[in-house]
Every structure is written in C-alpha cells, then in structure tokens.
Design an enzyme around this catalytic site. Structure first.
Site, PDB file in Angstrom:
ATOM      1  N   HIS A  64       0.835  -1.206   0.000  1.00  0.00           N
ATOM      2  CA  HIS A  64       0.000   0.000   0.000  1.00  0.00           C
ATOM      3  C   HIS A  64       0.869   1.255   0.000  1.00  0.00           C
ATOM      4  CE1 HIS A  64      -4.202  -1.555   1.394  1.00  0.00           C
ATOM      5  NE2 HIS A  64      -3.762  -2.135   0.291  1.00  0.00           N
ATOM      6  N   HIS A 119      -0.596  -0.879   8.970  1.00  0.00           N
ATOM      7  CA  HIS A 119       0.728  -1.494   9.065  1.00  0.00           C
ATOM      8  C   HIS A 119       1.660  -0.652   9.922  1.00  0.00           C
ATOM      9  CE1 HIS A 119      -0.967  -3.818   5.947  1.00  0.00           C
ATOM     10  NE2 HIS A 119      -0.850  -2.908   5.027  1.00  0.00           N
TER      11      HIS A 119
END
Length: 326
Positions: free
Chosen positions: A200, A286
C-alpha cells in the site's frame, strides 16, 4: 557560450570573469531533487511518521483489537471507518490504485495545452515515463518473472505460508502455493515471518509522486512567459557542461495561461486522496515493524529517482525519457 546564453541564464560557467547571477546561484544540483521537489518529497515520511505516532499514542487505536497475523483491526471494533479493510476508499481506490493513477495521467495529457500544442515529443516521452513507472509497479507488486519482488523479498528473509507449508508436507498442495501472498491466501494460509514490504505504501507513494512530477513541471513551464521561469532544474549536457533544463525546451509551448485544466485538477485530486489513504495506512493498518512502511517508501523512491533525477545527469537516458514540461 554565446551572448544569448548569458542573457537568458541558460548556461553554467565556472569562469571567474562572469559575475554571479540569480539564475546560476539558484540552480539545483542535477544529482539531487530541487528544493521544491525536496519539500514535496518530505511530505511522505512526515505522513508516515505522524500516522505511526498517532497510532501509538491514540487510546482508541491502542485499545482496539488488532489481528497481528492478518495485520488489520477487527472489523466490528475498528477505531475508525478508515480502519476497516472494507471501507469504500480502500476497496474502490487503493485496491484499484494504478487504474486511478493511469486514468488521471491520461486525462491530464489529453487536456493540457502543452501537449496539444507541442510537436508530439512531449507526449511520447511522457508515455515512456509512465511505461517505466508502471513496469516497476508490476515487477514489485504483480509479477517479476514469477512471484513479484515483494513476495520474493518476503521469502528471501525467511517468510513462508504457514497453512500451505503444512499442506505441502502432507502432499495435499503444490509447491506453487508457497511462492506468493495471493496463492497463500487462496489456500487459506497466512504469510508469516520474513520482511514484508508494504504494498500500500509503495503504491500510494509511487503513484502520487509520479503524478506530481508530471503535473507540476508542465504547469510551471506552460505558465511562464520567460523561458525557464520557475524551473531551477539543472542538466548535464553531452559535453559535460552544466546548464538549466530550459535550454532543451526551445520548442515547448510558452505563454499559456498557468492553469491545471480539468485533467490536472483530476490528477491532483488523486494525489490528495493518495496522501490521505497513505496516512490511514500508517495509522490503522501497518506498523514500521510488522509491514515495513519505510521499505515501501524506499522502493518507490528508487523508481522516482531513476525516472526523474537520473536523466538530468545522464544525457543518453534523458534522450529517451525526457523531462516533464520539456
């Protein structure tokens, strides 16, 4: 160097007889980003650091259950709508990120006067830059003569697919199921161990930085009635001389209204949404330790430097990919 070159500030000289001018003192190194680019690039680590700090300090975020295996918050108790993997921005934008990047880039090229009034070389070179950046996106996240670079790096650093590994040991699954994250999920397994580059972060940084580079230099030059106004990029010529990038823009359309146009506004809208989703990724999905945001940033930066900085000091590369706005 002739008189015109001196007047326009288009050439660089180390001769002690030439007085220092604003054009020469403000010119950037061809090996490094310009001050404007440095400012824009600093946005990315700032967003990642802020998101990480917010995630660590926010009581709501720290208290929300977090699946450390799948690396996202439990949907029913997510601390924010953007912490849910099924939020529309993640599903419709990030998951289809390169489609949005490509579409907005095409819209900008199709609508800005610089490309319509040029001789076609700007369009061809812009398409070449898009192809190189897109190829890097494919190699890192989709396919690299087999598993993509992200999955190869994960396995190289000791990662494996836990469930699929057990299936292979028992003879119920093929070795292929161990090679990619997608195959692991299909087999019902979990990617475990190893260093997992944040896909991402990579996508959002690479795509938004690509659009910014393509839009900003075109708009700055198209709105300049004096050649090179607002453009402090420096380039190395074939003979080793250091000059302003504007010396190669004699054919570029100048004097147009300094505007984005519909395509440019669309592209910057995609950039803005990319930065927002980058912040949401850093905050809710994350961490620096579980899925390296830093590595995602660095891998994206490699492509940005290769496509937009390297050509400034390697004429042979610049002859192929050109420079935005030139």
């Amino acid at each position: 160097m002739n008189g015109n070159d001196s007047i326009n500030g288009a050439a660089f000289t180390t001769s002690p007889k030439m007085p220092s001018t604003a054009a020469t003192t403000s010119r950037s190194s061809p090996f490094l980003p310009t001050p404007l680019e440095t400012l824009l690039l600093s946005v990315y680590p700032t967003i990642l650091i802020f998101g990480t700090l917010f995630s660590a300090l926010s009581p709501e975020t720290r208290a929300a259950p977090y699946d450390t295996i799948k690396q996202f918050h439990v949907q029913a108790t997510a601390p924010s709508y953007f912490a849910r993997k099924d939020n529309l921005f993640n599903v419709l934008f990030v998951k289809r990120g390169w489609l949005w990047i490509t579409g907005s880039f095409l819209a900008f090229v199709a609508t800005h006067p610089t490309f319509r009034n040029g001789n076609g070389r700007q369009v061809a070179r812009a398409a070449t830059r898009w192809a190189i950046v897109t190829s890097w996106w494919i190699l890192v996240t989709q396919w690299c003569f087999g598993p993509p670079i992200i999955d190869r790096g994960f396995r190289f650093t000791g990662g494996r697919c836990e469930v699929a590994q057990d299936a292979v040991s028992s003879g119920t699954a093929g070795q292929k199921e161990l090679f990619t994250a997608a195959a692991c999920r299909t087999a019902g397994g979990n990617w475990s161990g190893g260093h997992d580059i944040s896909g991402h972060v990579f996508l959002l940084v690479l795509g938004s930085c690509f659009l910014v580079q393509e839009v900003i230099w075109v708009v700055l030059r198209a709105g300049a009635r004096i050649a090179g106004s607002g453009d402090d990029r420096a380039i190395v010529m074939d003979d080793g001389a250091l000059k302003g990038a504007r010396v190669e823009a004699e054919y570029a359309a100048e004097g147009h209204e300094k505007h984005l146009g519909a395509g440019g506004k669309f592209a910057l809208g995609v950039v803005g949404l990319s930065l927002w989703m980058l912040l949401m990724t850093a905050t809710y999905f994350h961490t620096w330790f579980e899925k390296s945001q830093l590595t995602g940033l660095l891998v994206a930066s490699m492509a940005v430097y290769t496509v937009y900085i390297l050509p400034r000091w390697v004429p042979a590369v610049r002859a192929i990919v050109g420079l935005p706005g030139i």
